[in-house]
Design a protein around this motif. Structure first.
Motif, PDB file in Angstrom:
ATOM      1  N   UNK A  94      36.768  66.930  -6.466  1.00 45.45           N
ATOM      2  CA  UNK A  94      37.365  68.153  -5.939  1.00 45.45           C
ATOM      3  C   UNK A  94      36.511  68.799  -4.865  1.00 45.45           C
ATOM      4  N   UNK A  95      37.162  69.441  -3.913  1.00 47.36           N
ATOM      5  CA  UNK A  95      36.477  70.185  -2.860  1.00 47.36           C
ATOM      6  C   UNK A  95      35.440  69.331  -2.123  1.00 47.36           C
ATOM      7  N   UNK A  96      35.771  68.063  -1.941  1.00 41.43           N
ATOM      8  CA  UNK A  96      34.872  67.160  -1.221  1.00 41.43           C
ATOM      9  C   UNK A  96      35.581  66.658   0.027  1.00 41.43           C
ATOM     10  N   UNK A  97      35.089  66.997   1.229  1.00 39.95           N
ATOM     11  CA  UNK A  97      35.742  66.553   2.462  1.00 39.95           C
ATOM     12  C   UNK A  97      35.478  65.082   2.756  1.00 39.95           C
ATOM     13  N   UNK A  98      36.455  64.433   3.337  1.00 40.62           N
ATOM     14  CA  UNK A  98      36.329  63.008   3.656  1.00 40.62           C
ATOM     15  C   UNK A  98      35.145  62.739   4.579  1.00 40.62           C
ATOM     16  N   UNK A  99      34.885  63.648   5.526  1.00 46.01           N
ATOM     17  CA  UNK A  99      33.793  63.370   6.464  1.00 46.01           C
ATOM     18  C   UNK A  99      32.420  63.446   5.794  1.00 46.01           C
ATOM     19  N   UNK A 100      32.366  64.047   4.604  1.00 49.13           N
ATOM     20  CA  UNK A 100      31.099  64.083   3.871  1.00 49.13           C
ATOM     21  C   UNK A 100      30.796  62.725   3.260  1.00 49.13           C
ATOM     22  N   UNK A 101      31.864  61.956   3.006  1.00 52.49           N
ATOM     23  CA  UNK A 101      31.732  60.666   2.338  1.00 52.49           C
ATOM     24  C   UNK A 101      31.913  59.516   3.312  1.00 52.49           C
ATOM     25  N   UNK A 102      32.803  59.735   4.294  1.00 47.23           N
ATOM     26  CA  UNK A 102      33.210  58.649   5.174  1.00 47.23           C
ATOM     27  C   UNK A 102      32.074  57.927   5.856  1.00 47.23           C
ATOM     28  N   UNK A 103      31.075  58.683   6.282  1.00 44.60           N
ATOM     29  CA  UNK A 103      29.995  58.077   7.055  1.00 44.60           C
ATOM     30  C   UNK A 103      29.158  57.083   6.273  1.00 44.60           C
ATOM     31  N   UNK A 104      29.026  57.297   4.975  1.00 46.36           N
ATOM     32  CA  UNK A 104      28.093  56.424   4.246  1.00 46.36           C
ATOM     33  C   UNK A 104      28.736  55.585   3.157  1.00 46.36           C
ATOM     34  N   UNK A 105      29.840  56.055   2.573  1.00 44.67           N
ATOM     35  CA  UNK A 105      30.353  55.350   1.398  1.00 44.67           C
ATOM     36  C   UNK A 105      31.755  54.775   1.556  1.00 44.67           C
ATOM     37  N   UNK A 106      32.518  55.249   2.527  1.00 44.04           N
ATOM     38  CA  UNK A 106      33.939  54.870   2.592  1.00 44.04           C
ATOM     39  C   UNK A 106      34.135  53.358   2.664  1.00 44.04           C
ATOM     40  N   UNK A 107      33.274  52.680   3.413  1.00 42.72           N
ATOM     41  CA  UNK A 107      33.425  51.232   3.565  1.00 42.72           C
ATOM     42  C   UNK A 107      33.222  50.507   2.246  1.00 42.72           C
ATOM     43  N   UNK A 108      32.467  51.120   1.321  1.00 42.48           N
ATOM     44  CA  UNK A 108      32.192  50.494   0.034  1.00 42.48           C
ATOM     45  C   UNK A 108      33.124  50.977  -1.070  1.00 42.48           C
TER      46      UNK A 108
END
Length: 317
Positions: A94-108
């Motif tokens: 919850x309350x977590x923006x995609x750009x906070x995660x996208x840079x480091x974890x999205x690919x995994x």
């Protein structure tokens, strides 16, 4: 280092950090003795809700790298959940923006996407499939894996790291490093959990309110873990009934069926917070090698394997 003739390594600390570090060393052929003050099931790690996610840990860039390295290990363990205690489970950040995660974890993290209204009514955040670790099963698994690799586990309290009788000592003592090192920058962040009978919830959720309060629930085998709190510099390990009521209330606001769930137990753990994880090679006063691996805050499980491999490398130099 690594030959059977050396005096090996003593790892001090029997939580997830110490156990994982000892496993990595032992599986590399090093003779390892793990010294733990508390039995594995009574460590701070045993209390953890243990969702893989870097929470309350610095510095962020290093934590993310350690977390991704650990992710690969947990994904493999999740193929044998009964043995390892690790499962891949879907849920809401919850309350977590995609750009906070996208840079480091999205690919995994395949399938990472914004939540729908049905998944998180009235809120926003991300839907993710992450490792969820059942610590009462996972810690004994690590202990057994250590002994299978030739390591030993000794229950003993240590008043001084110099007591460890090996050419290399690895300090994984978490909050106890405050006195042992001594390092006054290690501070407790108190977390309280309520364990209830699971009313049929299969996904997890982590949210944070505008006032900083948090609510999370994690479905573990045979129970549902509800949290939580993050009280800085609070040392009490006794459950607070008012905090427990507030935790249930916040979680029930997210999933109403939690309100009537029977309470099984209350847990309190003190997260070992520090301005930055201390992962470095130094020396004891008598010149022997000392490797520090502590200060992981609320992310000890999340970064365990990345940190353990780095610590093992430092020990072997």
């Amino acid at each position: 280092m690594g030959s059977e003739t050396d005096d090996g390594v003593v790892v001090v600390g029997g939580g997830v950090t110490g156990l994982t570090t000892a496993v990595v060393l032992a599986e590399r052929g090093v003779r390892v003795r793990l010294w733990t003050r508390d039995p594995v099931g009574a460590t701070t790690s045993a209390v953890a809700g243990a969702l893989w996610w870097p929470y309350r840990i610095d510095p962020p860039e290093a934590a993310q790298a350690w977390a991704l390295e650990s992710l690969g290990v947990y994904e493999e363990m999740a193929l044998r959940p009964e043995a390892t205690g690790v499962r891949m489970v879907e849920g809401v950040l919850g309350e977590t923006p995609m750009d906070e995660v996208g840079g480091w974890a999205a690919a995994r993290l395949p399938g990472l996407r914004p939540v729908t209204e049905a998944e998180y009514p009235g809120g926003w955040g991300l839907w993710a499939r992450l490792p969820l670790i059942d610590m009462p099963a996972h810690l004994p698994y690590l202990r057994d894996r250590l002994t299978a690799a030739g390591g030993t586990v000794e229950t003993r309290a240590v008043a001084d790291l110099a007591e460890a009788d090996a050419p290399v000592v690895v300090n994984c003592t978490g909050l106890a490093a405050r006195e042992l090192v001594p390092d006054p920058s290690v501070r407790p962040v108190r977390g309280q959990l309520v364990v209830v009978e699971n009313p049929g919830i299969r996904t997890w959720m982590v949210t944070e309110g505008a006032d900083g309060s948090m609510a999370y629930f994690f479905p573990q085998p045979g129970r549902l873990l509800l949290g939580g709190t993050a009280e800085e510099d609070v040392w009490s390990d006794r459950p607070d009934p008012a905090a427990a009521e507030a935790i249930v209330r916040r979680c029930a606001a997210l999933r109403p069926e939690i309100a009537g769930a029977r309470v099984l137990e209350h847990r309190v753990g003190l997260r070992p917070a520090r301005h930055a994880v201390r992962l470095e090679r130094t020396r004891l006063p008598d010149g022997r090698v000392l490797v520090h691996n502590y200060g992981h805050g609320g992310a000890g499980v999340t970064v365990a394997w990345g940190c353990a491999r780095e610590a093992a490398g430092l020990a072997a130099e």
